[in-house]
Design a protein around this motif. Structure first.
Motif, PDB file in Angstrom:
ATOM      1  N   TRP A   1       0.838  -1.197   0.000  1.00  0.00           N
ATOM      2  CA  TRP A   1       0.000   0.000   0.000  1.00  0.00           C
ATOM      3  C   TRP A   1       0.874   1.249   0.000  1.00  0.00           C
ATOM      4  N   TRP A   2       0.505   2.196  -0.838  1.00  0.00           N
ATOM      5  CA  TRP A   2       1.027   3.545  -0.656  1.00  0.00           C
ATOM      6  C   TRP A   2       0.287   4.161   0.522  1.00  0.00           C
TER       7      TRP A   2
ATOM      8  N   LEU B   1      -1.537  -2.435  -4.067  1.00  0.00           N
ATOM      9  CA  LEU B   1      -2.986  -2.588  -4.167  1.00  0.00           C
ATOM     10  C   LEU B   1      -3.651  -1.236  -4.369  1.00  0.00           C
ATOM     11  N   GLY B   2      -3.054  -0.203  -3.804  1.00  0.00           N
ATOM     12  CA  GLY B   2      -3.631   1.118  -3.959  1.00  0.00           C
ATOM     13  C   GLY B   2      -3.047   2.115  -2.990  1.00  0.00           C
TER      14      GLY B   2
ATOM     15  N   PRO C   1      -8.245   1.193  -7.320  1.00  0.00           N
ATOM     16  CA  PRO C   1      -8.890   1.101  -8.639  1.00  0.00           C
ATOM     17  C   PRO C   1      -8.264   0.057  -9.546  1.00  0.00           C
ATOM     18  N   ALA C   2      -6.980  -0.262  -9.364  1.00  0.00           N
ATOM     19  CA  ALA C   2      -6.350  -1.258 -10.224  1.00  0.00           C
ATOM     20  C   ALA C   2      -6.936  -2.645 -10.016  1.00  0.00           C
ATOM     21  N   ASP C   3      -7.559  -2.894  -8.853  1.00  0.00           N
ATOM     22  CA  ASP C   3      -8.213  -4.172  -8.584  1.00  0.00           C
ATOM     23  C   ASP C   3      -9.714  -4.116  -8.801  1.00  0.00           C
TER      24      ASP C   3
ATOM     25  N   SER D   1      -5.241  -4.861   6.022  1.00  0.00           N
ATOM     26  CA  SER D   1      -3.806  -4.775   5.730  1.00  0.00           C
ATOM     27  C   SER D   1      -3.339  -3.332   5.685  1.00  0.00           C
ATOM     28  N   ALA D   2      -4.150  -2.434   5.128  1.00  0.00           N
ATOM     29  CA  ALA D   2      -3.763  -1.023   5.076  1.00  0.00           C
ATOM     30  C   ALA D   2      -3.710  -0.422   6.474  1.00  0.00           C
ATOM     31  N   ASN D   3      -4.705  -0.735   7.316  1.00  0.00           N
ATOM     32  CA  ASN D   3      -4.676  -0.232   8.687  1.00  0.00           C
ATOM     33  C   ASN D   3      -3.460  -0.746   9.450  1.00  0.00           C
TER      34      ASN D   3
END
Length: 286
Positions: A162-163, A191-192, A213-215, A225-227
């Motif tokens: 993740w960015w 992932l985004g 958006p790519a997914d 996962s981002a959190n």
């Protein structure tokens, strides 16, 4: 073809409809990679998890797919998979610990039993920043219109990439309209883009939004996962320390109200958890 047990869960949800939907397919042995990927694409949920017999040392094995790729790790599928194993009686009802096998390795699971039912938390893979020359122009385009917070944008990997970027103000983050093409163009096979700001919901120290958006999803409702990666970045920056815990609010912009519970253990590992609501019980033939 054979019928397999199927659940659709709402993860990180204190009520039905508040969290992130997850498809769970039991006894997935006999499905090859292409079949799993095609089913995940057909379902078009943020993730689908397939449960398989584990290797020694684990209680269950999970393979995790978005509509377009398999992931080594993802948060809401891991929390949901553990809940599903308990719900199906695949382990003893009173178990307070389990081990999940996934592509990221063996991950400890803790279960608290209270009036809401089993409350699952899982130790996430160690996150690390990815050494990648920053695309200043790309990041500027992706973050246009947001007041920056103290933490510099960076790419992090904890089994999912993740960015991450901090935003100074929760209201600005909630009202922001993203440039999805600019986010999809970010480098690093992420992932985004996950954004966080100070919390504006009672009991939640942080407000989070995640765009992938790519997914095929403009905005993910609630993203474990981002959190977890955000917590790791704050830990590395000295703004969290071992023993800290907090809640994060995510999903209101897409009509949800997800709550992610995070804590840092004594070894500096990040645990994520929350409530899970069953929505659909049935069988699947694929």
């Amino acid at each position: 073809m054979s019928l397999r047990r199927y659940l659709q869960l709402d993860v990180f949800a204190h009520r039905i409809g508040a969290g992130n939907p997850l498809a769970v397919v039991f006894d997935a042995q006999g499905l090859d990679d292409a079949a799993m990927q095609s089913f995940a694409a057909w379902m078009h949920l943020p993730e689908t998890v397939f449960l398989l017999p584990p290797e020694p040392g684990a209680d269950y094995r999970a393979r995790i797919f978005t509509p377009v790729r398999e992931l080594d790790f993802a948060g809401h599928p891991s929390v949901g998979a553990a809940w599903a194993v308990l719900d199906a009686g695949r382990v003893a009802a009173g178990r307070e610990t389990m081990v999940q096998q996934c592509a990221a390795g063996l991950l400890p699971v803790q279960v608290a039993h209270d009036a809401t039912g089993p409350r699952v938390s899982i130790r996430t893979p160690r996150a690390a920043p990815v050494a990648l020359e920053a695309d200043a122009a790309g990041l500027a385009a992706a973050l246009r219109g947001l007041p920056p917070g103290a933490l510099r944008p960076a790419l992090w990997d904890n089994g999912a990439r993740w960015w991450l970027a901090e935003v100074a103000d929760a209201r600005a983050l909630r009202e922001w309209r993203p440039d999805l093409a600019a986010i999809a163009a970010l480098r690093g096979d992420a992932l985004g883009l996950a954004l966080f700001a100070p919390g504006d919901v009672a009991g939640c120290a942080r407000t989070v939004r995640a765009f992938c958006p790519a997914d095929g999803f403009a905005e993910d409702p609630v993203t474990g996962s981002a959190n977890a990666a955000i917590a790791s970045a704050l830990l590395a920056d000295g703004r969290l320390r071992a023993g800290d815990s907090y809640g994060a609010s995510q999903g209101r912009e897409v009509g949800r109200d997800g709550r992610v519970e995070l804590r840092i253990d004594g070894d500096g590992a990040v645990w994520i958890g929350g409530q899970v609501q069953p929505v659909i019980r049935g069988s699947v033939e694929w």
